[in-house]
Scaffold this active site. Structure first.
Site, PDB file in Angstrom:
ATOM      1  N   GLU A 207     -18.658 -16.837  -7.313  1.00 54.68           N
ATOM      2  CA  GLU A 207     -17.254 -17.972  -7.452  1.00 54.68           C
ATOM      3  C   GLU A 207     -15.408 -17.461  -6.483  1.00 54.68           C
ATOM      4  O   GLU A 207     -14.420 -17.633  -6.781  1.00 54.68           O
ATOM      5  CB  GLU A 207     -16.877 -17.083  -9.008  1.00 54.68           C
ATOM      6  CG  GLU A 207     -16.883 -14.983  -9.303  1.00 54.68           C
ATOM      7  CD  GLU A 207     -17.556 -14.325  -8.849  1.00 54.68           C
ATOM      8  OE1 GLU A 207     -16.950 -12.974  -8.881  1.00 54.68           O
ATOM      9  OE2 GLU A 207     -18.542 -14.999  -8.738  1.00 54.68           O
TER      10      GLU A 207
ATOM     11  N   CYS B 257     -24.168 -10.531  -8.707  1.00 54.08           N
ATOM     12  CA  CYS B 257     -23.947  -9.226  -8.817  1.00 54.08           C
ATOM     13  C   CYS B 257     -24.706  -7.743  -9.720  1.00 54.08           C
ATOM     14  O   CYS B 257     -26.163  -7.998  -9.316  1.00 54.08           O
ATOM     15  CB  CYS B 257     -22.225  -9.166  -8.314  1.00 54.08           C
ATOM     16  SG  CYS B 257     -21.392  -7.266  -7.688  1.00 54.08           S
TER      17      CYS B 257
ATOM     18  N   HIS C 106     -20.834 -13.165  -4.190  1.00 57.71           N
ATOM     19  CA  HIS C 106     -19.748 -13.345  -5.175  1.00 57.71           C
ATOM     20  C   HIS C 106     -19.262 -14.927  -4.966  1.00 57.71           C
ATOM     21  O   HIS C 106     -18.790 -15.419  -4.251  1.00 57.71           O
ATOM     22  CB  HIS C 106     -18.677 -12.670  -5.971  1.00 57.71           C
ATOM     23  CG  HIS C 106     -18.772 -11.314  -6.414  1.00 57.71           C
ATOM     24  ND1 HIS C 106     -18.495 -11.235  -7.951  1.00 57.71           N
ATOM     25  CD2 HIS C 106     -19.366 -10.382  -6.042  1.00 57.71           C
ATOM     26  CE1 HIS C 106     -19.158 -10.289  -7.403  1.00 57.71           C
ATOM     27  NE2 HIS C 106     -19.024  -9.263  -7.062  1.00 57.71           N
TER      28      HIS C 106
END
Length: 193
Positions: A177, A77, A175
């Site tokens: 994650e 990001c 993202h």
């Protein structure tokens, strides 16, 4: 494997640590030069505003260190955006790893782009096991234009770089994650480089 997460005061560090743990890995969060330089893999996360994040990097000298790293480095990001040449956000000069500028979406679309969007035109082993048009989670108001470093594309108002690569440096606008099983696959691919 020694995995270092660069600590420079920009968020999403905990969610990256949790994602690594789900994959069976531990990460060290630090801004210590020697620990970062000796890591096998480096993750450069980021949630926040470009100019203040760059100021924090400069205060710790990490703006000098990061471009010299030789091991695989993953910017996430804002981390990816700071690896670019320049960002319109705060009129910020970046680290110049990727020869591309970061610009703001127009007022014609809802900003920030928040939620799930597809990635396509996937290139390199970084996306092994990921099919074209899989969904990833994004939250951003600025984007990296398409360039010779683009290894994945997303469309929101126009096509833009959702992933970049130059030598040992990788960047993702989404993202991983927070992108479920496919995001975790991409993290696994990075750790296997």
């Amino acid at each position: 494997m020694k995995i270092t997460i660069i600590d420079y005061g920009a968020g999403n560090v905990q969610s990256v640590l949790f994602a690594l743990k789900r994959l069976g890995f531990e990460g060290t969060v630090t801004n210590d030069w020697n620990t970062i330089k000796s890591a096998d893999k480096v993750i450069f996360p980021g949630v926040g505003e470009a100019s203040s994040a760059m100021k924090m990097l400069q205060e710790s000298g990490l703006d000098i260190l990061i471009p010299t790293l030789k091991q695989p480095v993953l910017g996430i990001c804002l981390g990816m955006q700071l690896m670019c040449k320049h960002s319109e956000e705060g009129n910020t000069d970046g680290l110049g790893i990727f020869d591309v500028n970061v610009v703001k979406f127009s007022k014609e679309v809802k900003v920030p782009q928040m939620g799930w969007n597809t990635i396509y035109n996937l290139k390199t082993l970084f996306f092994e096991g990921i099919k074209e048009n899989e969904f990833m989670y994004l939250v951003h108001s600025f984007y990296a234009s398409l360039s010779e470093n683009t290894i994945a594309t997303t469309n929101y108002e126009k096509d833009y770089s959702t992933a970049l690569q130059r030598n040992n440096f990788f960047g993702v606008q989404f993202h991983p994650e927070k992108s479920g099983v496919f995001g975790e696959q991409i993290l696994k691919n990075f750790l296997n480089l």
